[in-house]
Design a protein around this motif. Sequence first.
Motif: not given
Length: 349
Positions: A238-244, A246-252, A302-306, A317-319
């Motif tokens: 996944i080519q996105q920042p770690f914190k982003l 982590e936030k996505l996966v934690k929510n899922v 795909a979810l992280a990229d979008v 949204i990010r914050s």
Amino acid sequence: MASSGKLASLRLPPLPTVGELLKIYNLRAEKLLSQNFLLDLRLTDKVVRQSGNLIDAHVCEVGPGPGGLTRSILNAGAADVLVVEKDYRFIPGLKLLSEAAPGRLRIFNGDILTYRMDRGFSKSISKPWDGEPPNLHIIGNLPFSVSTPLIFKWLENIANRTGPFVYGRTRLTLTFQKEVAERLTASTGSERRSRLSIMAQYLCTVHSCFTIPGRAFVPKPEVDVGVVNFTPLVQPQIQQPFKLVEKLVKNVFQFRRKYCYKGIEKLFPEACRAELTQELMQKADVDPVLQPTQLTIAQFRALADVYASMCVHDPEIRSYDFREECRQKSFNKRGDAPSEEFMETPIYE
């Protein structure tokens, strides 16, 4: 033959056994520190073998305790071993090992969670990230209480190429409670699939080596222990920042028994939650009624990229933090301290 001869020359001289050292220094495991000692050198040798060839290697051992694993690392031919031990009671026994292996064992009395490993070794051992891993290994029989926070810290270091990974794709061989080891290596659809599975596997090749029965430890823990090997990937999946991520996966995974959209919708403020959740799921082409354990890393990518694109379009949204919104609602409604129901707690699944 030459390597076997060198290995023989590097083996430790006769020493008191680890069990004898515990008696000599009147040492007992501290329950507060989640200490469980592995005294059988056949097992410590087996753990060390999972790291590969250690002749002339540099090694950082986490939490050596009475030094059983340390002996196996030295006997395997490591040229430079740095041990990080928080409990000062074990320092005299480790100094005895250092005297038996002149110039090969360095001791740091401190906490691995705050230790600057990027300063622990010479930069001359570094290898390019897209090349072979450096001849540097992290090995440890980790205390249960620190194992998951520590691996999350190192996963973030891998994503940012900081800490032990300033030297390149440093390999790790570590012990975890069997359940945690199973989460780390769980495949898509597995009951053990969790936040920890995704965060580890999008950054590393993760391999379950073998299981050590709890009865092999002193004192005996209530669970068995898994040995896990990690090799950082040249390119994270996944080519996105770690914190982003982590936030996505934690929510899922906060609603792991429900459809995945239930956790994903908590990424967005209530006023636009339904609309933005639908947009995210559609653009990522992910079925909203899949359970979190059924999502592949490609689908998380795909979810992280979008989601990252949506955050660029609208930085609020990010914050946005669902838990903070819940706390504020509770506070406003009751006029006192936030309800414990919404208090932030670490989630290390």
